[in-house]
Design a protein around this motif. Structure first.
Motif, PDB file in Angstrom:
ATOM      1  N   PHE A  94      34.619  45.791  31.245  1.00 32.68           N
ATOM      2  CA  PHE A  94      35.088  44.527  31.827  1.00 32.68           C
ATOM      3  C   PHE A  94      36.593  44.363  31.572  1.00 32.68           C
ATOM      4  O   PHE A  94      37.350  43.968  32.442  1.00 32.68           O
ATOM      5  N   LEU A  95      36.893  44.624  30.354  1.00 31.75           N
ATOM      6  CA  LEU A  95      38.292  44.416  29.990  1.00 31.75           C
ATOM      7  C   LEU A  95      39.199  45.383  30.749  1.00 31.75           C
ATOM      8  O   LEU A  95      40.316  45.036  31.156  1.00 31.75           O
TER       9      LEU A  95
ATOM     10  N   ILE B 100      38.607  46.530  33.669  1.00 29.82           N
ATOM     11  CA  ILE B 100      38.745  46.012  35.023  1.00 29.82           C
ATOM     12  C   ILE B 100      39.691  44.823  35.030  1.00 29.82           C
ATOM     13  O   ILE B 100      40.516  44.645  35.941  1.00 29.82           O
ATOM     14  N   LEU B 101      39.525  44.022  34.027  1.00 24.88           N
ATOM     15  CA  LEU B 101      40.371  42.831  33.943  1.00 24.88           C
ATOM     16  C   LEU B 101      41.837  43.241  33.921  1.00 24.88           C
ATOM     17  O   LEU B 101      42.681  42.653  34.599  1.00 24.88           O
ATOM     18  N   LEU B 102      42.068  44.242  33.141  1.00 27.55           N
ATOM     19  CA  LEU B 102      43.454  44.715  33.080  1.00 27.55           C
ATOM     20  C   LEU B 102      43.914  45.220  34.425  1.00 27.55           C
ATOM     21  O   LEU B 102      45.032  44.938  34.864  1.00 27.55           O
ATOM     22  N   ALA B 103      43.011  45.947  35.055  1.00 22.27           N
ATOM     23  CA  ALA B 103      43.386  46.485  36.369  1.00 22.27           C
ATOM     24  C   ALA B 103      43.617  45.363  37.352  1.00 22.27           C
ATOM     25  O   ALA B 103      44.560  45.377  38.146  1.00 22.27           O
TER      26      ALA B 103
ATOM     27  N   VAL C 147      30.355  41.521  35.143  1.00 23.81           N
ATOM     28  CA  VAL C 147      31.740  41.343  35.548  1.00 23.81           C
ATOM     29  C   VAL C 147      31.910  40.071  36.357  1.00 23.81           C
ATOM     30  O   VAL C 147      32.814  39.262  36.115  1.00 23.81           O
TER      31      VAL C 147
ATOM     32  N   PHE D 114      34.061  36.705  35.488  1.00 24.80           N
ATOM     33  CA  PHE D 114      35.131  36.121  36.304  1.00 24.80           C
ATOM     34  C   PHE D 114      34.805  34.687  36.684  1.00 24.80           C
ATOM     35  O   PHE D 114      35.685  33.836  36.805  1.00 24.80           O
TER      36      PHE D 114
END
Lengths: 232, 1099
Positions: A9-10, A12-15, B1082, B1086
């Motif tokens: 997740f992180l 992806i979050l960064l991306a 995910v 969000f």
């Protein structure tokens, strides 16, 4: 104590945080545009209907994804979620599209989606036409469903043509899953005609329904209508 | 008397008459005297040779003769004329000689005497004579009269006396006078044999009842006479049989003299019976104290024992008193001369006891005396305590265990004095064929002498494996101190093979299905009957208080309902037993066990709680006598019965389907078994070895059985309407037939020594069997797919129909707005039609999804909501709730119908693809358990790492390592279980991870990395459970192993991202790279980020 999922997740979050701010191309915003303000705004049964991914595919890309074996499941789930979030006749139509997409070929499903999208865009006739135009390119067993959908889309604006399409459906496959409903709706249409032969045809259609499928869910309505015809 | 001559003659005649009578009376008197004398002298019988009878007779004759002579002399003397005439003259006062002279004149009148004067003189004489001759007889007459009177009186007295003696003692009289009748015989002593008395003069023990015999040949009776000292004489007549007469005299307490006589006068000599005192001892008591285990009450024998028979271990106590005698020691001596008991006499009393060990003949002895006055010897018999006997008629032989692994036994045991317990011994045979330590269970029998036990051998918890063997035996142990025991033979119990176990379970499913069908038909019949009764009750007008019969009818109907559900529960228990048997064997066919469990759940749901509640309330009302509407009650019961019938029919279809599926699977397994075994036989040299041909023959026989089973399967499939599957089953049967023919050819060739031909034929058979197997597998999969497709089609149709109804509903909803009262009436009927249609759809879905009930339930739940909403539409159109309410309800109905369609479509995916929900629940439960265990290990590791050198740390470390190892083992088991492949994540990899952690713990390495890995493992368990719960398995689901993720440097989020704008979501392409579970997480993440930022930018 982070699991690998959270690490992902992180990641992806960064991306995402480094990406451009997406606009309406973000597929999830599509959902919000239709009323949902958050993911919790989905229908209550969202979790039971959408075990996997739900919202990534734009509606207009559904036909493509239906044809892609790798994303077909996601596409179907997208349609399902669309149906679940909708209300009234729209929910019914999307559910109908889902039936066709599940059962039929990718082409048929895509055609149905496109036709419905046209209708939701304000052009049901155009949607029906698109379906009818693409009819030859689909498998014969998929055509009754498309004819049914097309007739449903034309019902409001072109009832006579809708009736014609239903006749075509019955001629094409009188045992189709949609056939009984086609009979009933056609009979309703014909029953309202001043012409005797139309009413006779309506009666004949209703009798056929009642006799061949006495326990069909539409049989009670057929009997009611038949009674009305017999006793005006 | 007309003349003097006449007078004299008359007087003479008178005297003679009197004399004759006197003689007669005299003789009679003499006879009487003789008889009386004989009675007195010979009443007891005449001794042979005795002269008395003769003498008496002579005396009698003599006396009689003398008497007669006397009378004769007297008469002669007084019959002379001169004396006679003189007496007449005297009596008549006539001058002496007047009568005589007259007589002479009359006889010879002298010459010259006038006859007339003579006559006149006669007449004058005659006138002076008394006419009575008796008076004229004078002194002789008077003498005779006197003698006559005396003799008559004496004779009368004698006669009276005789009469008395005859009446008083007729036997004596007879005996005595019989002797008189044959005096010569008595005098001579010859003719009948003499009488003999037995025993004669003897001494008998005091108190003895003497038995006396009289030997009296040729007699019919004898009379026994006896007299005890101080007592009167007694007699008894005895009948003689075969020349003997016997009787018993009273107990001999005093000397008795006795003798016997016969009617013929024979008589024995007098004999004497003298009582003797044989017992020197008095007040002798022998006490028998039996062993406790015999549970016999103690006995006392008063007096000297004759023969004693006692059980082994009996204590014999002797006590008594010695009167007289001077000895101080009484000894009981055995046959071997050794003393068994020595009793010292003190104050004339003695007491002692001994416990004999063997049978013996005991003799009483007084020390120093010959013991002649001691009790007689007696036989002492010791009954040995026999060992118990036991048998086990059931099983009674080597058997194969039933599929349930519960074997009912029958054990019969007995012991002469009682059993203590019966032991059941079961030992598992090890791989080497030797029995392992037996499991012994004792059944107490509380001293019963004979028992018949019916225990059930329960082996489901033994963890047995197919093909294992056990030894079973029973042992009976007696309750005596010796505790002797006897065992039954050992019986071999074979654990059924997995195939047999599964076959039995499958058969059970089919049987239960048939029986559920019967119950369904019964419920149908009962429901119909109840409906009729309800109708009759209603038309009969028996509303309100019900008569007794009607109430009883309702009660019986309610009871019948309970009976039905009770029978169903019994069927459920049968399935449970079959499943437990399989699980007890560790059968790896989790699918069958799981199906059995599901069927059990299905049957356990037969009893609808709502129906049960209504039934209980109904029964309570009936019991309390509360007024009740019989018609309504009957209708209620009919409805409950119909509901039960529906559930039973559903269950029956499921069971029948399962049975058919299992039959198919079973046949496939059988074909596989034959194919594999044939392949093994064909590929090796087994066929050439000894027994190879026989093995081939056995395989051929198995193949034959499989053919027949396949033929039956084909019939069942055809009956079920699955013609395609039936045809394929027939084809497989044909393949197996070809394989069998080749097997038989191979066996023949092997027996003939043609190894090449045998090998070739065996190879052909293997090939044919393999083809059959492949065909079978394809046929089964095809059949399953057809069935699943049938359900999917039904669901698809159901979805289509639901959408059709939804469209109708939408149409109605649209027309409600703005409708007038006339239109609303029409809309009501349309809505009613939609509701009815929805009901039809629910029925159809229910029937179609009987084999996938969880799907059916979901869809029907939505349809139920649609129907409820539709009814509210009708109510609204009727004016209750208003048009807005009707319209809203129509909307809800439409939504529910759409929902039903979507659920039906979703359900299509679940048909035939995944384990049933219960298996999923098991998986979830297992994952939760694993997570809980891992969490406990983690916490303990955390605690231990805080004090790694503390007290007991080493032991705790070992425990931790063992616990972590256990987790690894469970994960591996979970991976091997059917359905384990549905667990998200790689279970085997998780197991390896857990094992590595266990090794580190075992080495005592408590590193931070270890704790981190433990947490990650825990998270994987939790994540797998969450994923399983949310997602469910799908065809496309894959477990992905946890991989090392490169840790990136995570910089804080920029403030812009968090201020007043929503964070953009990942693209579809980005999300596609993740698993569904990850995508969800995910998106939720969000969403949480974006939540609360709508509009106001706050978080």
């Amino acid at each position: 104590m982070m699991g690998p999922a959270l690490q992902t997740f992180l990641g992806i979050l960064l991306a995402v945080s480094t990406a451009e701010t997406p606009g309406l191309q973000n597929p999830l915003l599509e959902i919000r545009a239709h009323g949902a303000t958050s993911y919790s705004g989905f229908a209550a049964d969202y979790s039971s209907l959408i075990p996997g991914d739900t919202t990534a595919i734009p509606l207009e890309e559904l036909p493509r994804h239906l044809a892609d074996p790798e994303s077909r499941t996601l596409a179907l789930e997208r349609i399902r979620s669309r149906a679940a979030e909708s209300n009234g006749p729209r929910a019914t139509r999307w559910s109908q599209v889902l039936v066709m997409a599940e059962k039929g070929s990718a082409q048929a499903g895509g055609l149905a989606v496109q036709g419905l999208l046209d209708a939701e865009a304000g052009d049901p006739t155009g949607g029906a036409r698109r379906i009818l135009e693409g009819l030859d390119g689909v498998e014969p067993e998929d055509r009754p469903g498309l004819l049914f959908l097309a007739s449903d889309l034309l019902e409001a604006d072109e009832p006579e043509e809708a009736a014609s399409l239903r006749r075509q459906l019955l001629e094409l496959d009188p045992e189709a899953a949609e056939a009984q409903e086609a009979r009933l709706v056609l009979a309703r249409y014909l029953a309202g005609s001043p012409e005797t032969e139309h009413r006779d045809e309506a009666r004949s259609l209703l009798e056929e329904l009642v006799v061949t499928a006495p326990s069909h869910p539409l049989a009670p309505e057929a009997r009611r209508l038949l009674s009305t015809l017999r006793n005006p | 008397m007309t003349s003097p001559e006449g007078v004299v003659a008359a007087v003479r005649r008178h005297l003679h008459r009197r004399g004759g009578v006197l003689a007669l009376l005299g003789v009679a008197g003499v006879s009487g005297i003789v008889l009386l004398l004989a009675w007195a002298l010979g009443g007891a019988g005449w001794t042979p040779g005795s002269p008395l009878p003769v003498l008496l007779l002579l005396l009698g004759f003599g006396a009689s003769g003398a008497l007669l002579l006397s009378v004769a002399v007297f008469l002669r003397r007084w019959s002379r004329e001169d004396r006679l005439t003189r007496e007449v003259e005297r009596e008549s006062d006539l001058p002496r000689g007047s009568l005589r002279s007259q007589l002479e004149l009359d006889r010879a009148p002298p010459a010259g005497v006038s006859r007339t004067l003579i006559r006149a003189g006669a007449l004058s004489l005659m006138s002076r004579l008394d006419p009575s001759p008796q008076r004229l007889s004078g002194r002789p007459g008077r003498e005779l009269d006197r003698l006559l009177r005396g003799t008559a009186v004496a004779t009368l007295l004698l006669a009276s006396a005789l009469l008395v003696v005859v009446l008083a003692s007729p036997d004596r009289s007879r005996t005595a006078w019989a002797g008189l009748a044959s005096p010569g015989t008595i005098l001579s002593g010859t003719g009948l044999a003499p009488l003999t008395l037995v025993p004669g003069s003897v001494e008998l023990p005091r108190g003895t009842v003497p038995s006396v015999e009289v030997h009296a040949p040729d007699r019919g009776t004898v009379t026994l006479y006896w007299q005890a000292t101080g007592e009167p004489l007694r007699e008894r007549t005895l009948a003689v049989e075969s020349g003997r007469a016997a009787t018993e005299l009273p107990p001999l307490e005093a000397p008795v003299r006795y003798w016997a006589s016969a009617p013929d006068g024979a008589r024995t000599d007098e004999a004497r019976l003298d009582p003797s005192d044989p017992l020197l001892l008095s007040q002798l008591i022998v006490e028998l104290d039996f062993p406790e285990h015999t549970r016999l009450p103690n006995e006392r024998v008063q007096g000297a024992p004759t023969d004693l028979t006692v059980p082994e271990g009996t204590r014999i106590g002797v006590q008594g008193r010695i009167t007289g005698g001077g000895s101080q020691l009484l000894v009981l001596r055995g046959e071997d001369g050794e003393s068994r008991l020595r009793l010292t006499v003190e104050d004339e009393r003695f007491q002692g006891e001994w416990r004999p060990e063997r049978s013996d003949r005991i003799r009483w002895e007084m020390d120093g005396e010959d013991g002649s006055r001691l009790p007689p010897d007696f036989e002492l018999t010791i009954e040995p305590d026999l060992p118990p006997v036991i048998s086990m008629p059931e099983p009674g032989r080597d058997v194969e265990l039933p599929a349930s692994l519960r074997l009912p036994l029958l054990i019969e045991a007995a012991d002469d004095f009682g059993l203590d317990r019966v032991e059941l011994r079961v030992a598992l045979l090890g791989p080497d064929g030797e029995p392992m330590t037996p499991d012994v269970e004792a059944i107490g029998v509380e001293g019963e002498r004979q028992v018949s036990l019916r225990p059930v051998l329960e082996l489901t918890t033994w963890g047995l494996e197919p093909g294992q063997e056990l030894l079973l035996a029973a042992r009976a142990v007696e309750a005596s101190p010796r505790g002797q025991s006897t065992s039954t033979p050992e019986y071999r119990l074979r654990v059924p093979s997995s195939a047999a176990q599964r076959g039995a379970a499958r058969d059970r499913i089919e049987e239960v299905g048939d029986r559920v069908g019967e119950l369904a038909r019964r419920a149908e019949d009962e429901a119909r009957e109840l409906r009729d009764q309800a109708m009759d009750s209603r038309t009969g007008g028996s509303r309100g208080e019900a008569g007794f019969q009607e109430r009883e009818a309702v009660r019986e109907a309610a009871q019948a309902q309970e009976n039905l559900t009770s029978e169903v529960d019994e069927l459920r228990q049968e399935l449970e037993a079959a499943r437990q048997g399989m699980e007890g064997l560790g059968d790896q066919d989790g699918g069958l066990a799981e199906r059995l469990r599901n069927l059990e759940s299905l049957l356990s749901e037969m009893a609808d709680p709502e129906d049960q509640r209504r039934l209980s309330e109904l029964l309570e009302r009936l019991e309390s006598g509360e007024q009740t509407d019989v018609s309504a009650d009957l209708a209620e019961l009919a409805e409950a019965r119909e509901d039960l019938r529906d559930r039973l029919e559903e269950a029956m279809e499921r069971l029948q389907r399962e049975a058919l599926e299992e039959a198919f699977l079973g046949s496939e397994e059988d074909v596989r078994g034959v194919a594999e075994d044939q392949q093994a036989l064909a590929s090796g040299d087994a066929l050439e070895e000894e027994g190879g041909a026989e093995e081939q023959d056995r395989l051929a026989a198995r193949s034959q059985e499989v053919e027949e089973a396949l033929a039956k399967l084909a019939e069942r499939l055809e009956a079920q309407g699955d013609q395609s599957a039936a045809d394929r089953a027939q084809e497989v049967s044909a393949d197996m037939s070809r394989a069998r023919e080749s097997m038989e050819a191979a066996a023949d060739a092997a027996r003939a020594g043609e190894s090449d031909e045998a090998a070739e034929a065996a190879e052909q058979a293997a090939q044919a069997a393999q083809e059959a197997l492949q065909e079978m597998e394809e046929a089964r999969m095809e059949w399953l797919e057809e069935w699943e497709e049938t359900i999917r089609n039904a669901l698809r149709r159901g979805a289509q129909d639901a959408l059709a109804l939804a469209r109708r509903q939408d149409d109605i909803r649209a027309r409600i707005q703005g409708s007038g009262s006339m239109e609303r009436s029409g809309l009501q009927s349309e809505e009613a039609a939609v509701v009815q249609g929805t009901r039809n759809l629910a029925t159809r879905i229910g029937v179609a999804t009987r084999q996938a009930p969880s799907v059916g339930r979901e869809v029907n739940a939505a349809l139920g909501e649609a129907m409820a909403a539709g009814e509210r539409v009708v109510e609204g159109l009727q004016g209750r709730g208003g048009r807005s309410g009707a319209q809203a309800a129509a909307g809800r109905a439409s939504a529910s119908l759409n929902q039903a369609a979507l659920l039906a479509l979703a359900g299509m995916e679940r048909v035939g693809q995944t384990p049933d929900g219960s298996a999923m629940d098991d998986l979830l439960q297992e994952l939760e358990d694993l997570a809980a265990q891992q969490e406990a290990v983690n916490q303990e590791t955390e605690a231990l790492s805080g004090d790694p050198e503390g007290e007991g740390a080493s032991a705790r470390m070992e425990e931790l390592a063992a616990a972590q190892e256990a987790v690894a083992g469970q994960v591996e088991e979970l991976a091997d279980q059917p359905g384990g492949e549905w667990t998200p994540g790689d279970l085997e990899e998780m197991a390896r991870e857990a094992r590595e952690l266990a090794e580190q713990l075992g080495e005592g390495r408590l590193e931070p990395e270890l704790r981190q890995r433990q947490e990650e493992l825990l998270e994987r368990f939790l994540g797998a459970g969450r994923t399983l719960e949310r997602d469910g398995p799908t065809e496309e689901r894959e477990g992905t192993p946890a991989e090392e993720v490169e840790r990136r440097l995570i910089s804080p989020l920029s403030a812009d991202l968090l201020r007043n704008q929503r964070i953009p979501l990942p693209t579809a392409a980005q999300l596609e790279a993740l698993s569904p579970a990850e995508r969800r997480l995910v998106l939720e993440y969000f969403e949480r980020l974006n939540r609360g930022s709508d509009g106001d930018g706050t978080r």
